[in-house]
Design a protein around this motif. Structure first.
Motif: not given
Length: 642
Positions: A138, A141-143, A327, A349, A370, A372, A392, A394, A396
């Motif tokens: 994550s 690449w995040g969630s 991005n 992003d 979102e 981030s 990272r 994020t 939301s």
């Protein structure tokens, strides 16, 4: 039991045979990995557990669809609810189906609904390579990346180095299967293009099992499945256009694609007809870069838009979804010379998703925004030592804001031994239906918290001086907090809702993977994975086999003729049976072993004829409780390029 012992014996005998074989001084070409770091890195310098598969591997493993080749990868279990085109998910290192990020040409392709990516209709015809990156990802690449990342790259016209090239692949097989693929591509003066189209059609098998299977649930209840008769057909068409410019100093890439697929399914053994889902996906992507890895700064920017329309006949269900992503990435290569190189990457992003379903409890468009920011530091040594630190944050609009991070490192202890380890945190947001509900039977829960995990791995890579043989042994573990499950809230209507479980779900296991070039004409692979999964109540997680094993040999018999054989073993796994009265019963599905063989004959420089015989021994089994799988089947075709 006898088959299982034979399979295990073959898997562990293979490396011994390989190391005893011919050992020349010819070294293998280096392999570049794109998914593990913010910038491309030589696989020898990565600290992550990653498998790289190319077109050569696809052919050697008798693969026509992406799911065919994924099931040969360590720690990856494929769950298919029927034959070709039906819902097909993956469980990577024991994680849920929606815990694996799927990246196609740099665009996260996970559905807006939040459920796992469906590999049921994704063919290999236009795919150049696949990377399977395991572990918490994550931070980069995040969630959706709790279990890992599947990174797919399609062809773009630079591979052949020709102004004009035609690639084709036409095949037919059992169950009235007909496939066709055609790609026109080329490059000139750093410009490239690729125009691709493919179509796949099969009469298929029944999604629900035709063969009868009898089980005894853990509570002693007799469970019987099978008896379905109607074939559930599948049809998918796909077209894409890609063009761009790349002179290693500046460039751009434009990609657009559209796919339409119709997959039939069974509602029940007594209600088989008239049920199908039609899905259309349209993608636009534009990206560009300025600078390269040999300079102090490199800028990368991209924007993409995915639109999905899905209609299900039989359930009167439909949804429309859109995902916009923008991005930017800045690479600062502040230490570029010498035996040690260092760099920083800064990423940002913005993603906006819209989801509108006719089956929501409360009608209307659901939105999620979102934003981030992420950063990565990397140190690479010529002796294959490496250190990577990333994080990272994020923000939301609907879910809890989150921090995730990861540290990974590798150290070469000896010319033939490298140690590698990583630890990281990951996050998984609730799905749209878990958060908002889905019809009167599945109630939304706006109080759901994102799932959070902390996990890591440690391992040793053993390899020969020329890299022709390698064995990687890796131990992995993961603890998941706020794991999302479901509970019945009305015993009369059996209405349910998603809830966060108290305590921690735990996953741990061991991967052993061998790859070898025994001689210039004979290559082999073998892998074994042990995975133990438990939820916070100590109950085994569904559809995660405790034991997985794969092995294969590919032999170049003559200059024109080659053959391959592959074996795969899937161990016992837990599943749930839902009775007509909505009571649930835990069932342990038996293990099974499948054997596939294939041959390829090069008729001319531009024409190869191939034939695959899958499930050679016609094994009858259910991969998912109640759903059918193909018995012995044949696929023949011709492919080539000019």
């Amino acid at each position: 039991m006898k088959k299982n012992l034979i399979t295990t014996a073959m898997l562990f005998a293979l490396p011994t045979i390989a190391f005893a074989g011919e050992n020349t001084k010819t070294e293998l070409d280096p392999v570049v990995v794109y998914s593990a770091y913010a910038t491309p890195v030589n696989q020898d310098q990565t600290a992550s557990s990653v498998t790289v598969l190319t077109e050569k591997d696809f052919a050697a493993r008798n693969a026509t669809y992406v799911s065919d080749v994924l099931k040969t990868v360590p720690s990856l279990a494929v769950s298919a609810s029927g034959g070709r085109g039906t819902l097909t998910n993956v469980f990577l290192r024991g994680a849920d189906a929606n815990h694996t990020a799927v990246i196609i040409d740099g665009v996260k392709a996970n559905p807006v609904s939040g459920y796992g990516f469906d590999f049921g209709g994704l063919a290999l015809s236009n795919i150049e390579r696949i990377e399977v990156l395991r572990g918490e990802q994550s931070a980069l690449w995040g969630s959706d990346a709790m279990g890992g990342v599947i990174y797919i790259t399609t062809k773009k016209g630079l591979e052949k180095g020709k102004t004009f090239n035609v690639d084709y692949d036409f095949g037919t097989g059992s169950h009235r299967t007909v496939d066709g693929s055609l790609t026109l591509s080329g490059s000139n003066n750093n410009f490239y293009y690729a125009l691709h189209g493919d179509s796949h059609h099969t009469k298929g098998i029944s999604a629900l099992s035709k063969d009868r299977f009898n089980y005894t649930a853990q509570d002693g209840t007799a469970v019987s499945t099978g008896g379905a008769s109607e074939r559930d057909k599948f049809h998918r068409d796909n077209a894409s256009l890609r063009f761009g410019y790349d002179d290693n100093q500046k460039g751009f890439d434009f990609l657009t694609s559209h796919s339409s697929q119709t997959a039939n399914f069974d509602n029940s053994a007594t209600d088989e007809k008239g049920h199908y889902t039609r899905t259309r996906d349209t993608l636009f992507k534009l990206s560009g870069f300025l600078g390269n890895g040999d300079e102090l700064l490199k800028h990368k920017v991209g924007v993409s838009h995915i639109k999905t329309d899905s209609d299900t006949v039989g359930y009167a269900s439909a949804y429309d979804a859109k995902k916009l992503n923008a991005n930017y990435q800045l690479d600062v290569n502040f230490d570029r010379e010498g035996t040690i190189t260092q760099g920083l990457s800064f990423l940002t992003d913005y993603q906006k998703t819209d989801f509108n379903s006719s089956y929501f409890n409360n009608a209307g468009n659901k939105k999620l925004i979102e934003k981030s920011v992420a950063a990565e530091y990397r140190l690479l040594h010529d002796a294959d030592h490496s250190l990577n630190v990333s994080g990272r944050y994020t923000d939301s609009s609907e879910y809890e804001n989150s921090w995730t991070g990861r540290i990974a490192g590798a150290y070469r202890l000896h010319n033939n031994v490298k140690a590698h380890a990583s630890i990281g945190s990951a996050i998984q947001n609730p799905t749209i239906t878990e958060y908002y509900g889905y019809n009167a039977r599945y109630i939304g829960n706006p109080n759901l918290q994102p799932e959070k995990s902390v996990g890591g791995d440690i391992g040793f890579l053993f390899e020969t001086d020329d890299h022709r043989h390698s064995v990687d042994i890796t131990y992995f573990t993961r603890n998941v907090k706020n794991a999302i499950s479901s509970e019945v809230i009305n015993s009369v209507t059996y209405a349910s809702r998603a809830v966060n479980l108290d305590g921690k779900s735990k996953v741990k296991g061991l991967e052993v993977a061998y790859n070898g070039k025994i001689t210039d004409a004979l290559t082999a692979y073998a892998n074994y994975t042990y995975t133990q999964t438990r939820d916070s109540k100590g109950i085994e997680l569904a559809r995660r086999p405790k034991h997985l094993a794969n092995t294969g040999l590919a032999y170049q018999i003559t200059e024109k003729l080659d053959a391959d054989v592959n074996l795969s073993y899937t161990g016992k796994r837990m599943d749930t049976y839902y009775s007509p009265s909505y009571s649930t019963h835990k069932v342990k599905l038996p293990s099974y072993t499948l054997a596939n063989v294939g041959v390829n004959y090069k008729v001319a420089e531009s024409l190869t004829v191939y034939a695959n015989l899958n499930n050679v021994f016609n094994k009858k089994y259910e991969n998912v409780l109640g759903y059918g799988q193909e018995g012995r089947n044949v696929y023949v075709g011709l492919r080539g390029a000019f």
